[in-house]
Design a protein around this motif. Structure first.
Motif, PDB file in Angstrom:
ATOM      1  N   ASP A  27      78.783  20.748  12.131  1.00  0.00           N
ATOM      2  CA  ASP A  27      78.331  20.957  10.868  1.00  0.00           C
ATOM      3  C   ASP A  27      76.343  21.205  10.951  1.00  0.00           C
ATOM      4  O   ASP A  27      76.135  22.628  10.513  1.00  0.00           O
ATOM      5  N   ARG A  28      75.653  20.151  11.362  1.00  0.00           N
ATOM      6  CA  ARG A  28      74.668  19.726  11.272  1.00  0.00           C
ATOM      7  C   ARG A  28      73.363  21.224  12.681  1.00  0.00           C
ATOM      8  O   ARG A  28      72.952  21.821  11.979  1.00  0.00           O
ATOM      9  N   GLU A  29      75.147  20.695  13.720  1.00  0.00           N
ATOM     10  CA  GLU A  29      74.181  21.487  14.789  1.00  0.00           C
ATOM     11  C   GLU A  29      74.923  23.380  14.020  1.00  0.00           C
ATOM     12  O   GLU A  29      73.407  24.263  14.779  1.00  0.00           O
ATOM     13  N   ARG A  30      75.731  23.547  13.341  1.00  0.00           N
ATOM     14  CA  ARG A  30      75.689  25.078  13.152  1.00  0.00           C
ATOM     15  C   ARG A  30      74.835  25.443  12.031  1.00  0.00           C
ATOM     16  O   ARG A  30      73.444  26.759  12.494  1.00  0.00           O
ATOM     17  N   LEU A  31      74.438  24.428  11.515  1.00  0.00           N
ATOM     18  CA  LEU A  31      72.852  25.204  10.145  1.00  0.00           C
ATOM     19  C   LEU A  31      72.031  25.150  11.236  1.00  0.00           C
ATOM     20  O   LEU A  31      71.321  25.905  10.470  1.00  0.00           O
ATOM     21  N   ASP A  32      71.424  24.320  11.878  1.00  0.00           N
ATOM     22  CA  ASP A  32      70.761  24.381  12.819  1.00  0.00           C
ATOM     23  C   ASP A  32      70.166  25.991  13.678  1.00  0.00           C
ATOM     24  O   ASP A  32      69.156  26.456  13.430  1.00  0.00           O
TER      25      ASP A  32
END
Length: 68
Positions: A27-32
Motif C-alpha cells: 500500500d505504501r509503495e502504491r502511494l509512492d
C-alpha cells in the motif's frame, strides 16, 4: 491431536501477520508510485503547453489558454 492443531494455529497466525505487513508495504509503495505518476503527468502537461506555445509563436498565432 490438540498439539498439532495448536501448532498449525500458530503457523497460520504467523503467516497472517506476515501477509498483513506485506500488504501494508505494498500500500505504501502504491502511494509512492501514484505520487510519482502525478508528478510525471504534471511535467508532461507543462512541457506540452510550452511546446504548443512555442509552436504557436513560431507560426505567428496567439496562443490560446485552455482551462481544465
Amino acid at each position: 491431536m490438540t498439539g498439532r492443531i495448536a501448532t498449525r494455529l500458530e503457523e497460520l497466525r504467523s503467516e497472517l501477520a506476515l501477509g498483513e505487513r506485506r500488504l501494508q508495504e505494498l500500500d505504501r509503495e502504491r502511494l509512492d508510485v501514484q505520487q510519482t505518476l502525478l508528478r510525471i503527468a504534471g511535467a508532461v502537461q507543462v512541457l506540452q503547453e510550452l511546446l504548443d506555445e512555442e509552436s504557436a509563436a513560431s507560426n505567428g498565432a496567439v496562443p490560446s489558454v485552455v482551462a481544465d
